[in-house]
Motif scaffolding. Sequence first.
Motif, PDB file in Angstrom:
ATOM      1  N   GLY A 176       0.791  -1.222   0.000  1.00 46.38           N
ATOM      2  CA  GLY A 176       0.000   0.000   0.000  1.00 46.38           C
ATOM      3  C   GLY A 176       0.821   1.269   0.000  1.00 46.38           C
ATOM      4  N   VAL A 177       2.118   1.170   0.333  1.00 45.27           N
ATOM      5  CA  VAL A 177       2.999   2.336   0.296  1.00 45.27           C
ATOM      6  C   VAL A 177       4.150   2.126  -0.692  1.00 45.27           C
ATOM      7  CG1 VAL A 177       2.463   3.194   2.599  1.00 45.27           C
ATOM      8  CG2 VAL A 177       4.218   1.441   2.329  1.00 45.27           C
ATOM      9  N   THR A 178       3.983   1.206  -1.607  1.00 40.28           N
ATOM     10  CA  THR A 178       5.006   0.941  -2.624  1.00 40.28           C
ATOM     11  C   THR A 178       4.814   1.873  -3.804  1.00 40.28           C
ATOM     12  OG1 THR A 178       5.072  -1.389  -1.963  1.00 40.28           O
ATOM     13  CG2 THR A 178       6.028  -0.828  -4.101  1.00 40.28           C
ATOM     14  N   ASP A 179       5.895   2.515  -4.229  1.00 40.85           N
ATOM     15  CA  ASP A 179       5.793   3.533  -5.272  1.00 40.85           C
ATOM     16  C   ASP A 179       5.285   2.968  -6.587  1.00 40.85           C
ATOM     17  OD1 ASP A 179       6.352   6.402  -5.859  1.00 40.85           O
ATOM     18  OD2 ASP A 179       7.659   5.523  -7.386  1.00 40.85           O
ATOM     19  N   GLU A 180       5.576   1.703  -6.867  1.00 39.62           N
ATOM     20  CA  GLU A 180       5.164   1.107  -8.137  1.00 39.62           C
ATOM     21  C   GLU A 180       3.667   0.803  -8.190  1.00 39.62           C
ATOM     22  OE1 GLU A 180       9.409   0.771  -7.595  1.00 39.62           O
ATOM     23  OE2 GLU A 180       7.735   0.100  -6.327  1.00 39.62           O
ATOM     24  N   TYR A 181       3.015   0.830  -7.055  1.00 37.81           N
ATOM     25  CA  TYR A 181       1.599   0.480  -6.989  1.00 37.81           C
ATOM     26  C   TYR A 181       0.754   1.748  -6.956  1.00 37.81           C
ATOM     27  CZ  TYR A 181      -2.793  -1.458  -5.201  1.00 37.81           C
ATOM     28  OH  TYR A 181      -4.102  -1.803  -5.026  1.00 37.81           O
ATOM     29  N   ALA A 182      -0.290   1.795  -7.771  1.00 37.06           N
ATOM     30  CA  ALA A 182      -1.112   2.998  -7.898  1.00 37.06           C
ATOM     31  C   ALA A 182      -1.742   3.411  -6.574  1.00 37.06           C
ATOM     32  CB  ALA A 182      -2.199   2.776  -8.942  1.00 37.06           C
ATOM     33  N   GLY A 183      -2.090   2.449  -5.740  1.00 35.97           N
ATOM     34  CA  GLY A 183      -2.781   2.760  -4.487  1.00 35.97           C
ATOM     35  C   GLY A 183      -2.017   3.716  -3.601  1.00 35.97           C
ATOM     36  N   SER A 184      -0.694   3.619  -3.586  1.00 39.65           N
ATOM     37  CA  SER A 184       0.103   4.497  -2.729  1.00 39.65           C
ATOM     38  C   SER A 184      -0.003   5.950  -3.179  1.00 39.65           C
ATOM     39  CB  SER A 184       1.565   4.053  -2.736  1.00 39.65           C
ATOM     40  OG  SER A 184       2.169   4.281  -4.007  1.00 39.65           O
ATOM     41  N   HIS A 185      -0.176   6.164  -4.463  1.00 38.91           N
ATOM     42  CA  HIS A 185      -0.275   7.521  -4.996  1.00 38.91           C
ATOM     43  C   HIS A 185      -1.643   8.130  -4.671  1.00 38.91           C
ATOM     44  CE1 HIS A 185       3.525   7.029  -7.218  1.00 38.91           C
ATOM     45  NE2 HIS A 185       3.129   5.774  -7.313  1.00 38.91           N
ATOM     46  N   TYR A 186      -2.670   7.295  -4.610  1.00 35.46           N
ATOM     47  CA  TYR A 186      -3.982   7.775  -4.164  1.00 35.46           C
ATOM     48  C   TYR A 186      -3.914   8.171  -2.694  1.00 35.46           C
ATOM     49  CZ  TYR A 186      -6.264   6.459  -8.518  1.00 35.46           C
ATOM     50  OH  TYR A 186      -6.647   6.411  -9.826  1.00 35.46           O
ATOM     51  N   PHE A 187      -3.193   7.392  -1.907  1.00 29.82           N
ATOM     52  CA  PHE A 187      -3.028   7.713  -0.488  1.00 29.82           C
ATOM     53  C   PHE A 187      -2.309   9.053  -0.319  1.00 29.82           C
ATOM     54  CE2 PHE A 187      -0.103   7.282   3.255  1.00 29.82           C
ATOM     55  CZ  PHE A 187      -1.051   7.540   4.223  1.00 29.82           C
ATOM     56  N   LYS A 188      -1.239   9.267  -1.080  1.00 28.86           N
ATOM     57  CA  LYS A 188      -0.505  10.531  -0.974  1.00 28.86           C
ATOM     58  C   LYS A 188      -1.373  11.710  -1.396  1.00 28.86           C
ATOM     59  CE  LYS A 188       3.220   9.168  -3.291  1.00 28.86           C
ATOM     60  NZ  LYS A 188       4.585   9.230  -3.881  1.00 28.86           N
ATOM     61  N   ARG A 189      -2.163  11.515  -2.439  1.00 36.45           N
ATOM     62  CA  ARG A 189      -3.029  12.594  -2.901  1.00 36.45           C
ATOM     63  C   ARG A 189      -4.086  12.936  -1.845  1.00 36.45           C
ATOM     64  NH1 ARG A 189      -3.629  17.328  -4.690  1.00 36.45           N
ATOM     65  NH2 ARG A 189      -5.511  17.741  -5.881  1.00 36.45           N
ATOM     66  N   LEU A 190      -4.691  11.938  -1.244  1.00 34.30           N
ATOM     67  CA  LEU A 190      -5.693  12.179  -0.212  1.00 34.30           C
ATOM     68  C   LEU A 190      -5.083  12.901   0.987  1.00 34.30           C
ATOM     69  CD1 LEU A 190      -7.650   8.793  -0.261  1.00 34.30           C
ATOM     70  CD2 LEU A 190      -8.520  11.024  -0.970  1.00 34.30           C
ATOM     71  N   THR A 191      -3.874  12.509   1.358  1.00 38.36           N
ATOM     72  CA  THR A 191      -3.203  13.129   2.493  1.00 38.36           C
ATOM     73  C   THR A 191      -2.942  14.605   2.227  1.00 38.36           C
ATOM     74  OG1 THR A 191      -2.144  11.022   3.054  1.00 38.36           O
ATOM     75  CG2 THR A 191      -1.192  13.013   4.008  1.00 38.36           C
ATOM     76  N   GLN A 192      -2.480  14.927   1.020  1.00 36.38           N
ATOM     77  CA  GLN A 192      -2.209  16.324   0.700  1.00 36.38           C
ATOM     78  C   GLN A 192      -3.495  17.132   0.555  1.00 36.38           C
ATOM     79  OE1 GLN A 192       1.112  17.275  -1.830  1.00 36.38           O
ATOM     80  NE2 GLN A 192      -0.070  18.815  -2.941  1.00 36.38           N
ATOM     81  N   MET A 193      -4.526  16.528  -0.019  1.00 30.79           N
ATOM     82  CA  MET A 193      -5.789  17.241  -0.202  1.00 30.79           C
ATOM     83  C   MET A 193      -6.400  17.662   1.127  1.00 30.79           C
ATOM     84  SD  MET A 193      -7.522  15.022  -3.260  1.00 30.79           S
ATOM     85  CE  MET A 193      -8.906  16.094  -3.592  1.00 30.79           C
ATOM     86  N   GLU A 194      -6.213  16.848   2.156  1.00 29.34           N
ATOM     87  CA  GLU A 194      -6.782  17.190   3.462  1.00 29.34           C
ATOM     88  C   GLU A 194      -6.211  18.510   3.979  1.00 29.34           C
ATOM     89  OE1 GLU A 194      -7.213  17.499   7.713  1.00 29.34           O
ATOM     90  OE2 GLU A 194      -5.303  16.969   6.785  1.00 29.34           O
ATOM     91  N   MET A 195      -4.990  18.846   3.565  1.00 22.91           N
ATOM     92  CA  MET A 195      -4.337  20.072   4.038  1.00 22.91           C
ATOM     93  C   MET A 195      -4.396  21.203   3.021  1.00 22.91           C
ATOM     94  SD  MET A 195      -0.994  18.485   5.964  1.00 22.91           S
ATOM     95  CE  MET A 195      -0.497  17.459   4.572  1.00 22.91           C
ATOM     96  N   THR A 196      -5.005  20.972   1.882  1.00 18.68           N
ATOM     97  CA  THR A 196      -5.072  21.984   0.829  1.00 18.68           C
ATOM     98  C   THR A 196      -6.306  22.871   1.027  1.00 18.68           C
ATOM     99  OG1 THR A 196      -3.978  20.492  -0.733  1.00 18.68           O
ATOM    100  CG2 THR A 196      -5.192  22.341  -1.668  1.00 18.68           C
ATOM    101  N   GLY A 197      -6.122  24.164   0.873  1.00 19.87           N
ATOM    102  CA  GLY A 197      -7.247  25.084   1.020  1.00 19.87           C
ATOM    103  C   GLY A 197      -7.767  25.198   2.428  1.00 19.87           C
ATOM    104  N   GLY A 198      -6.916  24.884   3.399  1.00 21.50           N
ATOM    105  CA  GLY A 198      -7.333  24.883   4.801  1.00 21.50           C
ATOM    106  C   GLY A 198      -7.547  23.471   5.295  1.00 21.50           C
TER     107      GLY A 198
END
Length: 371
Positions: free
Chosen positions: A328-350
């Motif tokens: 789930g945190v492996t760079d080659e797997y798409a799921g990890s990139h969805y996790f990173k995007r969700l994490t950053q979105m939570e802090m975007t725009g407040g």
Amino acid sequence: MDFDFSDDQQQLRDAVARWVDKGYTFERRQSIARQGGFSREVWNELAELGLTALTVPEQYGGLGQGAVDVMVVMEELGRGLVMEPLTQAFVASAVLSQFGDEALKQAWLPQIATGEKLVVLASQEHKARYRLDVCAGTATKTTNGYTVNATKNIVPVGDQADAFIVPAQLDGKIALFLVESGAEGLSTRGYATQDEGRAADLICKAAPATLITANGLTALTLAQDVANAALCAEGVGVMEQTLKLTAEYMNQRKQFGVVISSFQALRHRVADMKMQLELARSMSYYGTLKLGAPAEERHTAIARAKVQLGQAMRYVGQQSVQLHGGIGVTDEYAGSHYFKRLTQMEMTGGDTLHHLGIVSANMQDSAGVFA
């Protein structure tokens, strides 16, 4: 009340979904990430689909569509983890359409509609802590117009944009200015973000600027609300695909000779993820439908939506990683990139706590179970 999408909106969704599936594969996204996190070629493809023109008024070459159409588009772009900041086209068209003078509209809105010009909001400062009324940038009136002195941080694709919407203090009040990328005294420092997108710090040193409106805080609040409504819709799409990837993995991964999707405890976790997704979807709809409300009501509604989306994005992302295990945190797997995007979105725009503060501050005396 009818909550079904119109035929035109469903066709729009289908068109964007087809482009995401065929034109923006995970492999292409990774290639763009390695090249810096932004592709002008992809931006032009979005323009060819008519997406940059979606909310630009028809008299300026746009399609004149509304907030629900934006929501439909952003859900599908979220599903594909599209990094190009289409939200900025919606923000720029909203600000210029509602607050710009006719000359400014004629000069910029048609080019925003065609995708020829990428105009982005540059509002964040380190000391602001998400607050829109905190602005250290200053503007000075000159014989030829205005100049701006400001440093703005985490500007979406700031080193690739063609112009910036910049808030600055003018005569003791926040005003909003348009600063072109080639302006004298303007420089940028670009960098990759944690979700593999791109941002930059913007430095203006007596940079020539065009005044959009002296009522900058009102315009800036609208810009942030439009951006957060689009981000909420995008978050729904990201979570939807995250849940899909998680369910597919659980139906394939075996332990003790059986697929792990047969384990009751894990099935309960997936059910909770689905519940969070649907709570987020309903609040995204709520926020989108409130974009046309009076300013205070709109801002509070968007804050409520962002609180729910922040909680849901954190929960869905973290549970997905837990259910996947190490992959789930492996760079080659798409799921990890969805996790990173969700994490950053939570802090975007407040972040969630910031918007919870807005909701709390705007509660009426009649709120609560004892009203």
